[in-house]
Write a protein that holds these residues in place. Structure first.
Motif, PDB file in Angstrom:
ATOM      1  N   HIS A  88       1.046 -21.757  -3.286  1.00 19.72           N
ATOM      2  CA  HIS A  88       1.561 -20.394  -3.427  1.00 19.72           C
ATOM      3  C   HIS A  88       2.395 -19.949  -2.234  1.00 19.72           C
ATOM      4  CE1 HIS A  88      -1.691 -20.280  -6.497  1.00 19.72           C
ATOM      5  NE2 HIS A  88      -0.861 -19.469  -7.102  1.00 19.72           N
ATOM      6  N   GLU A  90       1.792 -19.530   0.872  1.00 17.24           N
ATOM      7  CA  GLU A  90       0.937 -19.208   2.010  1.00 17.24           C
ATOM      8  C   GLU A  90      -0.482 -18.971   1.518  1.00 17.24           C
ATOM      9  OE1 GLU A  90       1.642 -16.534   5.904  1.00 17.24           O
ATOM     10  OE2 GLU A  90       1.406 -15.335   4.068  1.00 17.24           O
ATOM     11  N   PRO A 143      -3.249 -15.001  -2.996  1.00 10.91           N
ATOM     12  CA  PRO A 143      -1.946 -14.602  -3.544  1.00 10.91           C
ATOM     13  C   PRO A 143      -2.011 -13.363  -4.431  1.00 10.91           C
ATOM     14  CG  PRO A 143      -2.246 -16.977  -3.740  1.00 10.91           C
ATOM     15  CD  PRO A 143      -3.569 -16.401  -3.347  1.00 10.91           C
ATOM     16  N   ASP A 169      -3.068 -25.421  -2.588  1.00  7.62           N
ATOM     17  CA  ASP A 169      -3.457 -24.525  -1.499  1.00  7.62           C
ATOM     18  C   ASP A 169      -4.640 -25.107  -0.721  1.00  7.62           C
ATOM     19  OD1 ASP A 169      -1.494 -22.666  -2.099  1.00  7.62           O
ATOM     20  OD2 ASP A 169      -2.826 -21.387  -3.293  1.00  7.62           O
TER      21      ASP A 169
END
Length: 304
Positions: A88, A90, A143, A169
């Motif tokens: 995503h 970050e 996110p 992630d």
């Protein structure tokens, strides 16, 4: 676990019939909705157990689960962002470090269930830090704003997300943590339910970048990926967890076929989620034994 809660929970465990635990497992994993779960519970004619008692026992009460306070002087807890270009973009996790680190310390990724970074999993990260590990517990829901403080909403949020991106992630989190400036370069991972699956997925995906994995009641990675497993695994299963245990025989065959280093512990009379001390599925004996085994396993494989 708060000792004041133990007698009440242990008494309820003996009174609640197994089908109620099985229904909760179906509900928690999206196989039935909340209305169906509650309707089934209402049909149980159990002396002394009202609907209020049943639901308050089976549904999480996170006030029960705190074993290590975030104010504990032996640890420091913060939130840490990390890049996740294939996920995503970050991610963010709950980073807990021992305050008395001398030199470098081993690092452990802590992976939550299918509903985001709830208080129980954050407490697990603090327990690891108190035991001398640097722990990072990412929140897959970051996110979307992070764990909402409500398991039902968290479960719906996680179900709405791209699973492949969530997995990326966690791969990014593992890479970030393995290279942490205070780490000794040895990476462990422990996860529960969905998190157990992620530990198995990491073992099958990042090869020897993972130095030790402990999946609690997690299903295996895709069959075609399992040949890539390099890390030693300590697999924690619950005897009454029919859904997850059904995947074990084939998984074990694949582990044997590649001569993987693994140990499986089956906890007699325990339900899926037995380590989670926020519900009546908690099994104190199995939880404490499995956790000591987890710490011993990490100490063995993650020491410099």
């Amino acid at each position: 676990m708060n000792n004041e809660n133990k007698p009440a929970i242990e008494n309820l465990q003996h009174k609640i019939p197994q089908e109620a635990f099985d229904w909760y497992d179906e509900y928690a994993h999206g196989l039935i909705d909340r209305r169906t779960f509650l309707t089934r519970l209402s049909g149980l004619a159990i002396a002394g157990l009202t609907m209020s008692v049943l639901t308050s026992s089976l549904l999480p009460n996170y006030a029960k689960a705190e074993q290590v306070s975030f104010n504990d002087p032996d640890i420091k807890a913060t939130y840490q962002k990390f890049p996740s270009p294939k996920g995503h973009g970050e991610g963010q996790g709950y980073l807990v470090t021992p305050t008395n680190i001398e030199g470098k310390a081993p690092v452990v990724l802590v992976i939550h269930e299918n509903r985001g970074l709830n208080p129980y999993v954050k407490d697990v990260a603090r327990r690891l830090a108190q035991a001398g590990f640097i722990a990072l517990a990412p929140d897959a829901l970051f996110p979307l704003g992070g764990y909402p403080g409500n398991d039902d909403e968290g479960r719906s949020m996680q179900r709405s997300m791209d699973r492949a991106k969530i997995e990326q992630d966690f791969i990014a989190a593992a890479d970030f943590l393995k290279n942490h400036e205070l780490g000794n370069g040895k990476l462990g991972a422990v996860g529960f339910c969905f998190g157990g699956y992620i530990v198995n997925m990491l073992a099958a995906t990042i090869g020897d970048s993972l130095n030790a994995g402990v999946p609690y009641y997690g299903t295996p990675a895709l069959k075609e990926l399992r040949k890539n497993i390099k890390a030693p695994l300590q697999i924690q299963l619950a005897e009454l967890d029919k859904r997850v245990n059904a995947s074990w025989p084939e998984y074990e065959e694949d582990l044997k076929s590649i001569d993987a280093e693994y140990t499986m512990h089956m906890y007699k009379g325990a339900n899926h989620g037995f380590h989670n001390d926020s519900t009546s599925r908690y099994d104190e004996k199995a939880a404490e034994l499995s956790w000591q085994r987890t710490l011993d396993f990490f100490n063995k494989h993650l020491s410099a």
